[in-house]
Each structure stands twice: as C-alpha cells, then as structure tokens.
Write a protein that holds these residues in place. Structure first.
Motif, PDB file in Angstrom:
ATOM      1  N   LEU A  10       1.166  -1.226  -0.086  1.00  0.00           N
ATOM      2  CA  LEU A  10      -0.605  -0.101  -0.057  1.00  0.00           C
ATOM      3  C   LEU A  10       0.934   1.232   0.174  1.00  0.00           C
ATOM      4  CD1 LEU A  10      -3.189  -0.505   2.459  1.00  0.00           C
ATOM      5  CD2 LEU A  10      -3.149  -0.667   0.485  1.00  0.00           C
ATOM      6  N   ALA A  13       2.236   1.987  -3.626  1.00  0.00           N
ATOM      7  CA  ALA A  13       1.458   1.733  -3.946  1.00  0.00           C
ATOM      8  C   ALA A  13       1.012   3.599  -4.332  1.00  0.00           C
ATOM      9  CB  ALA A  13      -0.191   1.633  -4.668  1.00  0.00           C
ATOM     10  N   THR A  14       0.877   4.018  -2.877  1.00  0.00           N
ATOM     11  CA  THR A  14      -0.009   5.450  -2.574  1.00  0.00           C
ATOM     12  C   THR A  14       1.818   6.226  -3.451  1.00  0.00           C
ATOM     13  OG1 THR A  14      -0.621   4.581  -0.356  1.00  0.00           O
ATOM     14  CG2 THR A  14       0.185   7.158  -0.232  1.00  0.00           C
ATOM     15  N   GLN A  16       3.544   5.740  -5.597  1.00  0.00           N
ATOM     16  CA  GLN A  16       3.076   5.669  -7.492  1.00  0.00           C
ATOM     17  C   GLN A  16       2.326   7.097  -7.957  1.00  0.00           C
ATOM     18  OE1 GLN A  16       4.495   4.820  -9.706  1.00  0.00           O
ATOM     19  NE2 GLN A  16       6.154   4.013  -8.202  1.00  0.00           N
ATOM     20  N   MET A  17       1.502   6.612  -6.170  1.00  0.00           N
ATOM     21  CA  MET A  17       0.107   8.400  -6.862  1.00  0.00           C
ATOM     22  C   MET A  17       1.006   8.911  -6.782  1.00  0.00           C
ATOM     23  SD  MET A  17      -2.308   6.085  -8.203  1.00  0.00           S
ATOM     24  CE  MET A  17      -3.701   7.319  -7.965  1.00  0.00           C
ATOM     25  N   ILE A  79      -3.451  -2.118  -7.020  1.00  0.00           N
ATOM     26  CA  ILE A  79      -4.260  -1.164  -6.202  1.00  0.00           C
ATOM     27  C   ILE A  79      -3.937   0.097  -6.980  1.00  0.00           C
ATOM     28  CG2 ILE A  79      -3.222   0.049  -4.179  1.00  0.00           C
ATOM     29  CD1 ILE A  79      -3.014  -2.245  -3.005  1.00  0.00           C
ATOM     30  N   VAL A  80      -2.940   0.105  -7.325  1.00  0.00           N
ATOM     31  CA  VAL A  80      -2.731   1.620  -8.877  1.00  0.00           C
ATOM     32  C   VAL A  80      -4.206   1.898  -9.627  1.00  0.00           C
ATOM     33  CG1 VAL A  80      -1.005   2.499 -10.017  1.00  0.00           C
ATOM     34  CG2 VAL A  80       0.146   2.045  -7.850  1.00  0.00           C
ATOM     35  N   LEU A  82      -6.792   0.986  -9.833  1.00  0.00           N
ATOM     36  CA  LEU A  82      -8.245   1.251  -8.834  1.00  0.00           C
ATOM     37  C   LEU A  82      -8.001   3.081  -8.974  1.00  0.00           C
ATOM     38  CD1 LEU A  82      -8.683  -2.207  -6.669  1.00  0.00           C
ATOM     39  CD2 LEU A  82     -10.340  -0.948  -8.495  1.00  0.00           C
ATOM     40  N   ALA A  83      -6.982   2.781  -8.007  1.00  0.00           N
ATOM     41  CA  ALA A  83      -6.776   4.562  -7.854  1.00  0.00           C
ATOM     42  C   ALA A  83      -6.145   5.493  -8.969  1.00  0.00           C
ATOM     43  CB  ALA A  83      -5.267   4.789  -6.798  1.00  0.00           C
ATOM     44  N   SER A  84      -5.870   4.770  -9.737  1.00  0.00           N
ATOM     45  CA  SER A  84      -5.749   5.872 -10.725  1.00  0.00           C
ATOM     46  C   SER A  84      -7.383   6.044 -11.718  1.00  0.00           C
ATOM     47  CB  SER A  84      -4.997   5.182 -11.882  1.00  0.00           C
ATOM     48  OG  SER A  84      -5.224   4.123 -12.354  1.00  0.00           O
ATOM     49  N   PHE A  86     -10.452   6.072  -9.887  1.00  0.00           N
ATOM     50  CA  PHE A  86     -10.973   7.240  -9.399  1.00  0.00           C
ATOM     51  C   PHE A  86     -10.328   8.367  -8.667  1.00  0.00           C
ATOM     52  CE2 PHE A  86     -12.108   3.043  -7.172  1.00  0.00           C
ATOM     53  CZ  PHE A  86     -13.437   3.028  -7.430  1.00  0.00           C
ATOM     54  N   PHE A  87      -8.853   8.527  -8.683  1.00  0.00           N
ATOM     55  CA  PHE A  87      -8.307  10.006  -8.868  1.00  0.00           C
ATOM     56  C   PHE A  87      -7.627  10.483  -9.867  1.00  0.00           C
ATOM     57  CE2 PHE A  87      -7.168   7.448  -4.257  1.00  0.00           C
ATOM     58  CZ  PHE A  87      -7.689   8.527  -3.816  1.00  0.00           C
TER      59      PHE A  87
END
Length: 113
Positions: A10, A13-14, A16-17, A79-80, A82-84, A86-87
């Motif tokens: 996590l 991945a954070t 990377q975001m 994870i990345v 999904l986050a990409s 949404f964000f």
C-alpha cells in the motif's frame, strides 16, 4: 507478517500515486528538471514514503522468506489501477481488469504454499 507485506505494498502504491500527482503537468526535459521536481512538496513526500517503504521492506525480508513476501508486492498493480481510476479518472480496459484478476489469483496461489 502478511499484513506488514500488504502495508508495504500500500505504501509503495501510494508513493506511485504521489509521483504521478507531483509530476502531472510538469515539463520534464532534462536531469535538472527532475532534480527540481524532487523538491516539490508532493514528490518530496513520495520520496520520503519510498524511503520508509524500503525500511519496512528490509524489516520484512529479515523475518520471512522472500518467496512469501515478494508475490504480495504484485498487488501494487491492481491497487494503483483502481486508484488511478478514482483519482486521475483513467479509463481501465477490460483486458487490464482481466490482468488484475489474474494477478490477484496468482498472489493468492503463490502465498498459500
């Protein structure tokens, strides 16, 4: 220890975001531009997070076999993804969703033995 492995993933991945957020819209044409970007607040936080992630990873590797810990790192991809979505409002193709499903199944299988 599996929970620490997941926490490490996590954190990775954070980071990377944050790298994506910190570099978005920036003109990077030279090594000097990259060095300057290191000192922007978002990228600097990402670098610090990566340093902490590395420290946690070293701790994890001192406690568990790499053959157990490393497959969990593959979860950074879903994870990345999904986050990409949404964000950053990125569109995820069906093939990428299929790839995510394969990765998740693979991690499940790899960590059971």
């Amino acid at each position: 220890m599996t929970l620490l492995c997941f926490l490490n993933t996590l954190m990775m991945a954070t980071g990377q975001m944050l790298f994506k957020a910190g570099s978005a819209g920036k003109s990077i044409g030279s090594v000097l531009d990259i060095i300057k970007l290191f000192f922007s607040p978002i990228v600097f936080v990402a670098l610090c997070l990566y340093a902490a992630t590395t420290g946690l990873w070293l701790f994890i590797l001192s406690k568990v076999p790499m053959s157990h810990a490393y497959p969990i790192q593959a979860l950074a991809f879903p994870i990345v993804l999904l986050a990409s979505m949404f964000f950053f409002k990125e569109t995820i193709s069906p093939m990428k969703w299929l790839g995510v499903a394969i990765i998740v199944c693979g991690v499940f299988v790899a960590t059971r033995g």
